[in-house]
Design a protein around this motif. Structure first.
Motif, PDB file in Angstrom:
ATOM      1  N   PRO A 247      12.602  84.006  50.413  1.00  0.00           N
ATOM      2  CA  PRO A 247      11.414  83.230  50.027  1.00  0.00           C
ATOM      3  C   PRO A 247      11.421  82.873  48.549  1.00  0.00           C
ATOM      4  O   PRO A 247      11.043  81.758  48.174  1.00  0.00           O
ATOM      5  CB  PRO A 247      10.250  84.171  50.370  1.00  0.00           C
ATOM      6  CG  PRO A 247      10.788  85.070  51.431  1.00  0.00           C
ATOM      7  CD  PRO A 247      12.239  85.259  51.084  1.00  0.00           C
ATOM      8  N   ARG A 248      11.866  83.800  47.708  1.00  0.00           N
ATOM      9  CA  ARG A 248      11.883  83.543  46.267  1.00  0.00           C
ATOM     10  C   ARG A 248      12.862  82.422  45.928  1.00  0.00           C
ATOM     11  O   ARG A 248      12.555  81.538  45.126  1.00  0.00           O
ATOM     12  CB  ARG A 248      12.257  84.816  45.520  1.00  0.00           C
ATOM     13  CG  ARG A 248      12.215  84.667  44.011  1.00  0.00           C
ATOM     14  CD  ARG A 248      12.508  85.989  43.320  1.00  0.00           C
ATOM     15  NE  ARG A 248      12.528  85.846  41.872  1.00  0.00           N
ATOM     16  CZ  ARG A 248      12.809  86.827  41.026  1.00  0.00           C
ATOM     17  NH1 ARG A 248      13.077  88.039  41.500  1.00  0.00           N
ATOM     18  NH2 ARG A 248      12.809  86.615  39.730  1.00  0.00           N
ATOM     19  N   ALA A 249      14.034  82.457  46.564  1.00  0.00           N
ATOM     20  CA  ALA A 249      15.012  81.393  46.325  1.00  0.00           C
ATOM     21  C   ALA A 249      14.502  80.057  46.852  1.00  0.00           C
ATOM     22  O   ALA A 249      14.675  79.006  46.217  1.00  0.00           O
ATOM     23  CB  ALA A 249      16.341  81.750  46.981  1.00  0.00           C
ATOM     24  N   ALA A 250      13.850  80.100  48.020  1.00  0.00           N
ATOM     25  CA  ALA A 250      13.362  78.864  48.616  1.00  0.00           C
ATOM     26  C   ALA A 250      12.291  78.198  47.760  1.00  0.00           C
ATOM     27  O   ALA A 250      12.187  76.965  47.723  1.00  0.00           O
ATOM     28  CB  ALA A 250      12.811  79.147  50.010  1.00  0.00           C
ATOM     29  N   GLU A 251      11.504  78.995  47.052  1.00  0.00           N
ATOM     30  CA  GLU A 251      10.469  78.434  46.185  1.00  0.00           C
ATOM     31  C   GLU A 251      11.057  77.581  45.073  1.00  0.00           C
ATOM     32  O   GLU A 251      10.401  76.678  44.563  1.00  0.00           O
ATOM     33  CB  GLU A 251       9.655  79.567  45.554  1.00  0.00           C
ATOM     34  CG  GLU A 251       8.727  80.293  46.503  1.00  0.00           C
ATOM     35  CD  GLU A 251       7.993  81.428  45.809  1.00  0.00           C
ATOM     36  OE1 GLU A 251       8.002  81.453  44.557  1.00  0.00           O
ATOM     37  OE2 GLU A 251       7.413  82.279  46.501  1.00  0.00           O
ATOM     38  N   ALA A 252      12.309  77.897  44.694  1.00  0.00           N
ATOM     39  CA  ALA A 252      12.901  77.249  43.524  1.00  0.00           C
ATOM     40  C   ALA A 252      13.990  76.240  43.883  1.00  0.00           C
ATOM     41  O   ALA A 252      14.761  75.833  43.010  1.00  0.00           O
ATOM     42  CB  ALA A 252      13.479  78.316  42.595  1.00  0.00           C
ATOM     43  N   VAL A 253      14.049  75.799  45.153  1.00  0.00           N
ATOM     44  CA  VAL A 253      15.162  74.938  45.563  1.00  0.00           C
ATOM     45  C   VAL A 253      15.200  73.604  44.829  1.00  0.00           C
ATOM     46  O   VAL A 253      16.263  72.980  44.720  1.00  0.00           O
ATOM     47  CB  VAL A 253      15.156  74.678  47.086  1.00  0.00           C
ATOM     48  CG1 VAL A 253      15.510  75.919  47.860  1.00  0.00           C
ATOM     49  CG2 VAL A 253      13.832  74.098  47.536  1.00  0.00           C
ATOM     50  N   PHE A 254      14.065  73.141  44.329  1.00  0.00           N
ATOM     51  CA  PHE A 254      14.051  71.840  43.672  1.00  0.00           C
ATOM     52  C   PHE A 254      14.339  71.922  42.172  1.00  0.00           C
ATOM     53  O   PHE A 254      14.577  70.897  41.535  1.00  0.00           O
ATOM     54  CB  PHE A 254      12.698  71.149  43.895  1.00  0.00           C
ATOM     55  CG  PHE A 254      12.364  70.947  45.339  1.00  0.00           C
ATOM     56  CD1 PHE A 254      13.094  70.065  46.126  1.00  0.00           C
ATOM     57  CD2 PHE A 254      11.323  71.650  45.924  1.00  0.00           C
ATOM     58  CE1 PHE A 254      12.788  69.882  47.464  1.00  0.00           C
ATOM     59  CE2 PHE A 254      11.003  71.476  47.257  1.00  0.00           C
ATOM     60  CZ  PHE A 254      11.741  70.595  48.031  1.00  0.00           C
ATOM     61  N   ASP A 255      14.334  73.122  41.603  1.00  0.00           N
ATOM     62  CA  ASP A 255      14.423  73.253  40.152  1.00  0.00           C
ATOM     63  C   ASP A 255      15.736  72.722  39.579  1.00  0.00           C
ATOM     64  O   ASP A 255      15.758  72.127  38.499  1.00  0.00           O
ATOM     65  CB  ASP A 255      14.242  74.718  39.737  1.00  0.00           C
ATOM     66  CG  ASP A 255      12.818  75.208  39.958  1.00  0.00           C
ATOM     67  OD1 ASP A 255      11.939  74.374  40.276  1.00  0.00           O
ATOM     68  OD2 ASP A 255      12.580  76.423  39.823  1.00  0.00           O
ATOM     69  N   ALA A 256      16.838  72.956  40.285  1.00  0.00           N
ATOM     70  CA  ALA A 256      18.146  72.523  39.789  1.00  0.00           C
ATOM     71  C   ALA A 256      18.633  71.249  40.474  1.00  0.00           C
ATOM     72  O   ALA A 256      19.791  70.852  40.313  1.00  0.00           O
ATOM     73  CB  ALA A 256      19.174  73.641  39.991  1.00  0.00           C
ATOM     74  N   LEU A 257      17.751  70.592  41.218  1.00  0.00           N
ATOM     75  CA  LEU A 257      18.130  69.407  41.986  1.00  0.00           C
ATOM     76  C   LEU A 257      17.978  68.151  41.150  1.00  0.00           C
ATOM     77  O   LEU A 257      16.988  67.963  40.446  1.00  0.00           O
ATOM     78  CB  LEU A 257      17.244  69.308  43.232  1.00  0.00           C
ATOM     79  CG  LEU A 257      17.613  68.239  44.266  1.00  0.00           C
ATOM     80  CD1 LEU A 257      18.898  68.619  44.983  1.00  0.00           C
ATOM     81  CD2 LEU A 257      16.474  68.063  45.276  1.00  0.00           C
ATOM     82  N   CYS A 258      18.948  67.260  41.241  1.00  0.00           N
ATOM     83  CA  CYS A 258      18.887  66.006  40.495  1.00  0.00           C
ATOM     84  C   CYS A 258      17.946  65.024  41.197  1.00  0.00           C
ATOM     85  O   CYS A 258      17.562  65.223  42.349  1.00  0.00           O
ATOM     86  CB  CYS A 258      20.284  65.401  40.369  1.00  0.00           C
ATOM     87  SG  CYS A 258      20.901  64.633  41.887  1.00  0.00           S
ATOM     88  N   PRO A 259      17.547  63.946  40.533  1.00  0.00           N
ATOM     89  CA  PRO A 259      16.743  62.916  41.190  1.00  0.00           C
ATOM     90  C   PRO A 259      17.432  62.388  42.445  1.00  0.00           C
ATOM     91  O   PRO A 259      18.645  62.151  42.441  1.00  0.00           O
ATOM     92  CB  PRO A 259      16.628  61.834  40.115  1.00  0.00           C
ATOM     93  CG  PRO A 259      16.737  62.581  38.822  1.00  0.00           C
ATOM     94  CD  PRO A 259      17.736  63.669  39.083  1.00  0.00           C
TER      95      PRO A 259
END
Length: 347
Positions: A247-259
């Protein structure tokens, strides 16, 4: 026949089980002598928890669904396989007449019967009857051990397909377990120029680093997002594969994602998770989900045969069939450095 039976939560036994008389060979079926069966995280979860979500073990059940073996009998209408063929088997059998199957989405057919998913028995036993259409002949240069890895590899290949990997993409795989590592291999084979793999187990990350152009990140002491943004000049990765079920990793899936990047959820989340719609929106992120796989087993076999993907380094321990109970006890303890454990049956 002697089988590895989950009697109830935390209770396994190797004992005779009267399943053989339940399995009649149909005209388009083959009977297979099992050779190698991998221990999957779902098998372990059934053992440690007695169920997973809606699938609860309510009666003794044989475990195992990652398998390879040899055809020992063929039905009267079987045309692509013969006695003596070495094979691997896709463990889910859908209803051929269901709407999902007719649309080509047979993995999400609600009526699919999947080995070692209650109430369907698995294959940690001497023989199994299986449809010809879900049984795949092995090239001579693919071993039984590699063939038993086709099932988990299929998850990674299906995920890479859903992600629409393009040549030169950079990806992040969260979780260096068996599914995470086969997903990293599939992403590289599909064209990724580089893959970051994150975990907290240094030994697994060391293994990951030897598999190709993979950068390991230990999130217990490194800031994952910062590491990726620094390495990509602030742009981020084109694809994030969430393979940890965290769950903790899933919360942050967008943080390192490019546009306009893509996120693929693969790891099983046992409970509802936080989902940051705002972070997804400002990136116009596309989000996909994976449930098992469809139409990829022949591709996986072909890539193993060609050398495009090498799964041998992921097989870290092999047990004899008589050691099956001990093998599950060890797998349930989640020892560091172990990726895929397999069980070999008597031949």
């Amino acid at each position: 026949m002697k089988s590895l039976v989950l009697e109830e939560k935390l209770k396994l036994s190797l004992r005779d089980f009267p399943i053989e008389r339940e399995e009649t060979l149909g005209p388009r079926d083959v009977r297979i002598k099992l050779h190698t069966v991998g221990i999957c995280g779902s098998d372990v979860h059934y053992y440690t928890h007695g169920g997973a979500g809606i699938f609860q073990v309510r009666a003794p059940m044989i475990l195992g669904h990652e398998a390879s073996g040899t055809v020992i009998e063929a039905g009267s209408e079987v045309s692509t396989l013969k006695v003596g063929d070495r094979v691997c088997m896709e463990p889910g059998i859908p209803d051929p007449n269901s709407r999902a199957t007719r649309l080509g989405l047979y993995n999400v057919d609600p009526a699919v019967r999947f080995w070692a998913t209650p109430p369907v028995h698995g294959v940690l036993r001497p023989t199994v009857v299986h449809p010809e259409n879900f049984t795949f002949k092995l090239p001579d240069n693919v071993s039984f051990a590699e063939a038993a890895m086709v099932e988990p590899l299929a998850v990674g290949v299906h995920a890479a397909t859903k992600a629409q990997v393009k040549p030169g993409d950079v990806a992040l795989v969260i979780g260096a377990g068996p599914i995470g590592l086969v997903t990293a291999l599939a992403a590289l084979a599909a064209g990724c120029a580089k893959v970051f793999v994150s975990d907290i187990d240094d030994s697994k990350l060391e293994l990951a680093a030897k598999l190709g152009t993979i950068t390991p990140v230990n999130v217990s002491r490194q800031d994952l997002t910062q590491e990726i943004l620094t390495a990509t000049d602030g742009w981020g990765v084109e694809i994030v594969f969430e393979c940890a079920g965290s769950p903790r990793a899933a919360e942050a899936v967008f943080d390192a994602l490019c546009p306009a990047g893509r996120v693929v959820f693969i790891g099983v989340q046992m409970h509802p998770i936080a989902y940051d719609v705002g972070k997804a929106m400002v990136r116009e992120a596309r989000v996909e989900h994976v449930f098992r796989y469809a139409h990829v087993f022949p591709r996986c076999v072909a890539m193993l045969s060609s050398g495009a993907i090498d799964v041998k380094p992921l097989i870290t321990r092999t047990f004899g069939f008589e050691e099956s109970v001990r093998a599950f006890e060890i797998a349930a303890s989640a020892p560091k450095g172990e990726v895929k454990m397999q069980i070999e049956l008597p031949q």
